[in-house]
Design an enzyme around this catalytic site. Structure first.
Site: not given
Length: 445
Positions: A111, A177
């Site tokens: 991400d 994350e």
């Protein structure tokens, strides 16, 4: 008294045979890594191209649709068993080696962040979105694009020697994350909940993080507590609204909130045993009021907590509650405190760390593999480490010759990574995998 040992020809033969066997195994492992290294070096430009594509097209947590599709297609092209939509947008690839052995997991996070990029690159992100009600750019401002590209390269390098690989590799490409969107689950915690460490059961997990403040060619690590546990808090101070010209007729939540902010600063300086633990209590935002001559009814603050032990975590949580509640009461206001527990401490298993550091030293050079102080940043890799032994390390991504004060930190618009770091990153993941498998094979004999 002297002890006389009689050595027979059979004993000598067994000893010689054992020595030859161990030497042959060592040579076999070295030859396997040499083949992997050549493959990794040949993949450098491919990995750079992948990274640039991901960098130019970043996606926020639980929304990594294009990224995960690209990863899944690549793993399928390597002939792996591939699972998609794991923990929303996660991808898992399973590479079964030609020989029996342990299951090693390798993880990369996918991400990006709500940051508007300022670095003048030909593959600069131009992606815009709305985040928490504000318009913002989206950027890989923490290097997750490099993690994905390097793990894709490592997957291809390891797949090229699958017939000689003594074990199974599970490639975990993880979403979110940096945290899932409000109201959603995500990240490593959800992947673990959905069984990513089972079927087949993982014996050990390795992960790396690129670091913009560490020179290319250097690897940093720490045994035990490596990165902090992270929690977040929200405090609502409820006062009594009144005219700004007559503050005595109300209860000012802004002044009360300011006193709470100052009180929170004493937790680390006066309550935490700093010789045993580091800790951080940060106020990240404070909002209250709408007009210059109105004292509002309430003020709101949010912040982050970082600790390195359960004891310190409990102490900090208790003191935040006590300080906010009692200061508010003393002002005639009321404090509503909410603390959310987020990620646990990123804890490198000491035995596994000791076992694997020589692998990195052989690869990068002993003087280039150094112990780092504990980091107050947090990583949800910690959820995997709660279940299986794990080793998480930092890969240098700062251009050689630069000084730390000349480069940008993570999570900033000017974050930059030197792509020459990628080959060492790929090799390190592969070498850790092969050496762990080889050592497990020796231990089983």
């Amino acid at each position: 008294m002297k002890h006389v040992v009689h050595v027979t020809g059979l004993t000598l033969g067994l000893l010689a045979g054992s020595a030859f066997f161990l030497q042959s195994e060592a040579q076999s492992g070295a030859a396997l890594k040499s083949r992997i290294d050549k493959q990794a070096e040949s993949l450098e430009q491919k990995v750079v191209a992948w990274r640039r594509e991901f960098h130019q097209n970043p996606e926020l947590g639980n929304r990594e649709f294009q990224t995960s599709a690209k990863v899944a297609a690549h793993l399928k092209s390597l002939g792996m068993e591939v699972q998609v939509n794991v923990a929303k947008t996660g991808v898992v690839g399973i590479l079964k080696g030609g020989k029996p052995g342990p299951v090693v997991a390798l993880r990369a996070d996918m991400d990006g962040l709500p940051v508007t990029e300022r670095v003048d690159l030909p593959f600069k992100s131009q992606v815009m979105t709305e985040y928490n009600g504000q318009k913002t750019g989206v950027m890989h401002a923490c290097g997750h694009d490099t993690h994905v590209a390097m793990l894709m390269g490592a997957a291809e390098a390891l797949a090229s020697v699958r017939a000689d690989l003594p074990g199974t590799v599970k490639f975990i490409f993880q979403p979110a994350e940096e945290g899932a969107p409000a109201g959603e689950e995500g990240g490593a915690e959800l992947m673990v909940k959905e069984g990513v460490l089972n079927n087949p059961k993982v014996d050990a997990i390795f992960g790396l993080h690129i670091n913009s403040l560490t020179e290319v060619g250097t690897i940093k690590y720490r045994p035990g507590a490596t990165m902090a546990a992270v929690d977040q808090y929200a405090i609502k101070i409820k006062g009594r609204q009144t005219h700004g010209a007559s503050p005595w007729s109300g209860v000012d939540p802004i002044v009360t909130a300011a006193q709470v902010v100052m009180g929170l600063q004493t937790i680390v300086s006066r309550n935490v045993t700093l010789t045993d633990n580091a800790a951080v209590v940060t106020v990240g935002a404070l909002h209250g009021g709408i007009r210059q001559n109105i004292i509002p009814e309430e003020a709101n603050m949010i912040g982050t907590i970082r600790t390195f032990s359960p004891e310190a975590q409990q102490l900090v949580h208790r003191r935040i509650n006590e300080i906010a509640t009692n200061i508010a009461e003393s002002a005639g206001a009321k404090a509503d405190v909410k603390i959310d527990i987020m990620y646990p401490v990123t804890y490198n298993d000491p035995k596994l760390t000791e076992q694997m550091v020589p692998t990195l030293e052989t690869l990068a050079g002993k003087n280039k593999v150094v112990i780092t102080p504990a980091q107050t940043g947090a990583e949800d890799f910690s959820f995997y480490q709660q279940k299986v032994p794990g080793f998480f390390y930092f890969l240098g991504g700062m251009p050689k010759g630069k000084k730390i004060e000349e480069v940008a930190a993570h999570h900033t618009p000017d974050f930059f990574i030197d792509e020459s770091a990628f080959v060492l990153g790929m090799k390190s993941l592969c070498h850790l995998t092969v050496d762990y498998m080889e050592q497990a094979k020796k231990g089983a004999k």
